[in-house]
Write a protein that holds these residues in place. Structure first.
Motif, PDB file in Angstrom:
ATOM      1  N   VAL A 131       0.851  -1.194   0.000  1.00 21.99           N
ATOM      2  CA  VAL A 131       0.000   0.000   0.000  1.00 21.99           C
ATOM      3  C   VAL A 131       0.886   1.244   0.000  1.00 21.99           C
ATOM      4  O   VAL A 131       1.888   1.295   0.717  1.00 21.99           O
ATOM      5  N   LYS A 132       0.527   2.246  -0.815  1.00 23.48           N
ATOM      6  CA  LYS A 132       1.307   3.487  -0.883  1.00 23.48           C
ATOM      7  C   LYS A 132       0.388   4.705  -0.827  1.00 23.48           C
ATOM      8  O   LYS A 132      -0.658   4.732  -1.477  1.00 23.48           O
ATOM      9  N   ILE A 133       0.827   5.704  -0.064  1.00 25.77           N
ATOM     10  CA  ILE A 133       0.117   6.984  -0.022  1.00 25.77           C
ATOM     11  C   ILE A 133       0.573   7.826  -1.205  1.00 25.77           C
ATOM     12  O   ILE A 133       1.775   7.972  -1.455  1.00 25.77           O
ATOM     13  N   GLY A 134      -0.372   8.376  -1.931  1.00 23.90           N
ATOM     14  CA  GLY A 134      -0.050   9.234  -3.065  1.00 23.90           C
ATOM     15  C   GLY A 134      -0.686  10.597  -2.899  1.00 23.90           C
ATOM     16  O   GLY A 134      -1.307  10.902  -1.878  1.00 23.90           O
ATOM     17  N   SER A 135      -0.552  11.427  -3.944  1.00 19.75           N
ATOM     18  CA  SER A 135      -1.178  12.758  -3.978  1.00 19.75           C
ATOM     19  C   SER A 135      -0.813  13.601  -2.765  1.00 19.75           C
ATOM     20  O   SER A 135      -1.665  14.248  -2.160  1.00 19.75           O
ATOM     21  N   VAL A 136       0.466  13.570  -2.382  1.00 20.87           N
ATOM     22  CA  VAL A 136       0.900  14.385  -1.248  1.00 20.87           C
ATOM     23  C   VAL A 136       0.920  15.842  -1.707  1.00 20.87           C
ATOM     24  O   VAL A 136       1.846  16.297  -2.351  1.00 20.87           O
ATOM     25  N   ALA A 137      -0.139  16.568  -1.386  1.00 19.32           N
ATOM     26  CA  ALA A 137      -0.243  17.993  -1.762  1.00 19.32           C
ATOM     27  C   ALA A 137      -0.286  18.791  -0.472  1.00 19.32           C
ATOM     28  O   ALA A 137      -1.332  18.948   0.137  1.00 19.32           O
ATOM     29  N   PRO A 138       0.860  19.274  -0.008  1.00 25.41           N
ATOM     30  CA  PRO A 138       0.929  19.901   1.322  1.00 25.41           C
ATOM     31  C   PRO A 138       0.057  21.135   1.446  1.00 25.41           C
ATOM     32  O   PRO A 138      -0.416  21.712   0.470  1.00 25.41           O
ATOM     33  N   ASP A 139      -0.102  21.553   2.693  1.00 27.03           N
ATOM     34  CA  ASP A 139      -0.966  22.680   3.004  1.00 27.03           C
ATOM     35  C   ASP A 139      -0.518  23.957   2.288  1.00 27.03           C
ATOM     36  O   ASP A 139      -1.330  24.788   1.920  1.00 27.03           O
ATOM     37  N   ALA A 140       0.789  24.079   2.065  1.00 23.60           N
ATOM     38  CA  ALA A 140       1.296  25.270   1.365  1.00 23.60           C
ATOM     39  C   ALA A 140       0.698  25.391  -0.029  1.00 23.60           C
ATOM     40  O   ALA A 140       0.538  26.485  -0.560  1.00 23.60           O
ATOM     41  N   ILE A 141       0.358  24.258  -0.630  1.00 23.65           N
ATOM     42  CA  ILE A 141      -0.256  24.266  -1.963  1.00 23.65           C
ATOM     43  C   ILE A 141      -1.762  24.523  -1.835  1.00 23.65           C
ATOM     44  O   ILE A 141      -2.340  25.330  -2.555  1.00 23.65           O
ATOM     45  N   HIS A 142      -2.401  23.844  -0.885  1.00 20.64           N
ATOM     46  CA  HIS A 142      -3.856  23.983  -0.738  1.00 20.64           C
ATOM     47  C   HIS A 142      -4.279  25.439  -0.552  1.00 20.64           C
ATOM     48  O   HIS A 142      -5.319  25.859  -1.046  1.00 20.64           O
TER      49      HIS A 142
END
Length: 465
Positions: A131-142
């Protein structure tokens, strides 16, 4: 498709509506993406590289990530539901351990990396159970990207305090929802239809679970008060997940970490050949009676050793309680060009150390327009198959050793490759200056300009040679 490596990758874009919005945040955003490229964890989708494109009215950040061919966890759960009503507890525990291992790694970064968008759609599963976590879009981007929510299907994954407070606790809440959906295969009153999943739906789904510890585990994650939610690392010590790692697992991790290519060197056949059935693997000694010996033939083999070590290598059995994988220390950004001019005459301590070695390199030098300066481009092929292209202006006062030292100083090459690259630069510059000298002499004799041409000098460096 990465045509050079021959593998499939994912092309992602973050587009900004206005240039001024991007310019105001460019430094911070580049730092965020720089940190993401350093992440190395078997349960996080690999972030290969990124670059910015500011030539258009709407600037964008482009980043290349690993491609997960087996699809999202959400898709897998839908397929599984056709055959079974609930996920087996052992499989659920293995998935939770892998996801928490990745979250613990992200949250222990400095500063913590908060995923902020963890759902079963942003978790991916491979055919071997990894299992892998993807779509790591940090808060700085949000905060700087306008996100349009066309439906409400994933609103229940968002922590109640999201927006007012962004801490690692919001990822724990989202993980709790993922854990619930994994356990029950779907949350009753599923939000796929566009309707909001209510607290009643969530509690009804938790009540449908059979295991009391599993219910307690999920309730702890979904606590409305973020201060009372356990951290990702604390959840790994929950009685449901915690276990003392076996010596077999510890030995397999030690083998994987110390051997480059273990898949071809470890197998049951090799073990039997090196350690025959009569080899003593353990002995209990008694003072008042004969000791008891355990031999290889007494050890039961319940699974193929080769397959087990391979699973450990791919991250299916992470070390969580004994020794969790730690993120790299934050790397400082390179100093500005104005500062670098003042330190050319000294040999300062490296800002960063490049651990990878160069296996191939090329150097190209050509005149820059009509000026006296030269434009030098160095192409490097690293031992992890990644490429690096460096370009800079070179004047006649620059020396090859000084240039190579700067490459080490800014973390572009390993110290051990400095002399080889300095020799390549020296050879290229000498050839270039000689050619320019010849062209100048010819133009004097012919009383006419010689055609300007770029000189290319290719030298292949193979590791070990």
């Amino acid at each position: 498709m990465d045509t050079e490596e021959g593998v499939e990758v994912v092309w992602n874009e973050v587009q900004f509506s206005e240039r001024k919005n991007f310019k105001a945040q460019e430094e911070k955003i580049q730092q965020v993406f720089e940190n993401l490229t350093q992440l190395e964890h078997p349960n996080i989708v690999k972030f290969h590289r990124y670059w910015t494109d500011t030539h258009n009215d709407k600037p964008r950040v482009i980043f290349i990530t690993e491609y997960m061919s087996s699809g999202s966890l959400k898709q897998f759960l839908k397929r599984t539901k056709r055959n079974v009503k609930k996920l087996p507890l052992q499989a659920w525990k293995r998935w939770c351990t892998q996801i928490l291992s990745a979250l613990s790694y992200l949250h222990s970064c400095s500063p913590p990396i908060i995923h902020g968008n963890l759902t079963c759609d942003t978790i991916f599963i491979q055919h071997n159970g990894l299992v892998k976590i993807g779509s790591v879009a940090p808060d700085a981007i949000h905060h700087h990207v306008k996100t349009c929510r066309d439906n409400m299907k994933n609103m229940h994954f968002i922590a109640p305090e999201y927006g007012a407070s962004v801490t690692p606790a919001i990822d724990v809440y989202s993980f709790g929802m993922c854990a619930l959906e994994m356990a029950a295969l779907e949350i009753q009153g599923n939000g796929d239809s566009g309707t909001l999943v209510t607290d009643e739906h969530i509690h009804r789904t938790i009540d449908s679970l059979d295991d009391a510890q599993q219910k307690d585990f999920i309730f702890k994650c979904l606590n409305r008060d973020p201060s009372k939610r356990p951290s990702a690392r604390e959840l790994l010590f929950h009685p449901l997940l915690f276990e003392v790692h076996s010596l077999k697992l510890l030995a397999a991790h030690a083998l994987v970490n110390s051997t480059a290519n273990i898949s071809d060197t470890i197998s049951d056949e090799v073990v039997q050949r090196l350690y025959g059935p009569d080899v003593v693997v353990g002995e209990i000694k008694h003072e008042d009676r004969p000791g008891v010996q355990m031999r290889m033939c007494d050890v039961p083999v319940t699974e193929k050793l080769e397959k087990f070590v391979e699973d450990v290598k791919y991250g299916i059995y992470p070390l969580t309680a004994f020794k969790a994988r730690q993120p790299p220390p934050p790397r400082p950004r390179a100093v500005s060009p104005e500062v670098t001019e003042s330190v050319k005459s000294v040999t300062p301590e490296p800002l960063d150390i490049e651990a990878r070695r160069v296996v191939n390199m090329m150097c190209n030098v050509k005149p820059k327009d009509e000026s006296c300066e030269l434009l030098m481009t160095i192409l490097l092929r690293m031992d992890d198959k990644m490429n690096r292209q460096l370009t800079c202006l070179v004047s006649e006062i620059d020396t090859s050793l000084l240039l190579a030292q700067e490459l080490v100083h800014f973390g572009f090459i390993n110290e051990s490759d400095k002399e080889k690259i300095a020799a390549l630069i020296e050879e290229t510059l000498i050839s270039c200056f000689n050619q320019r000298k010849q062209i100048k002499q010819q133009s004097t004799v012919l009383i006419g300009p010689a055609p300007a041409g770029a000189l290319t000098n290719h030298v292949a460096l193979h590791s070990g040679s």
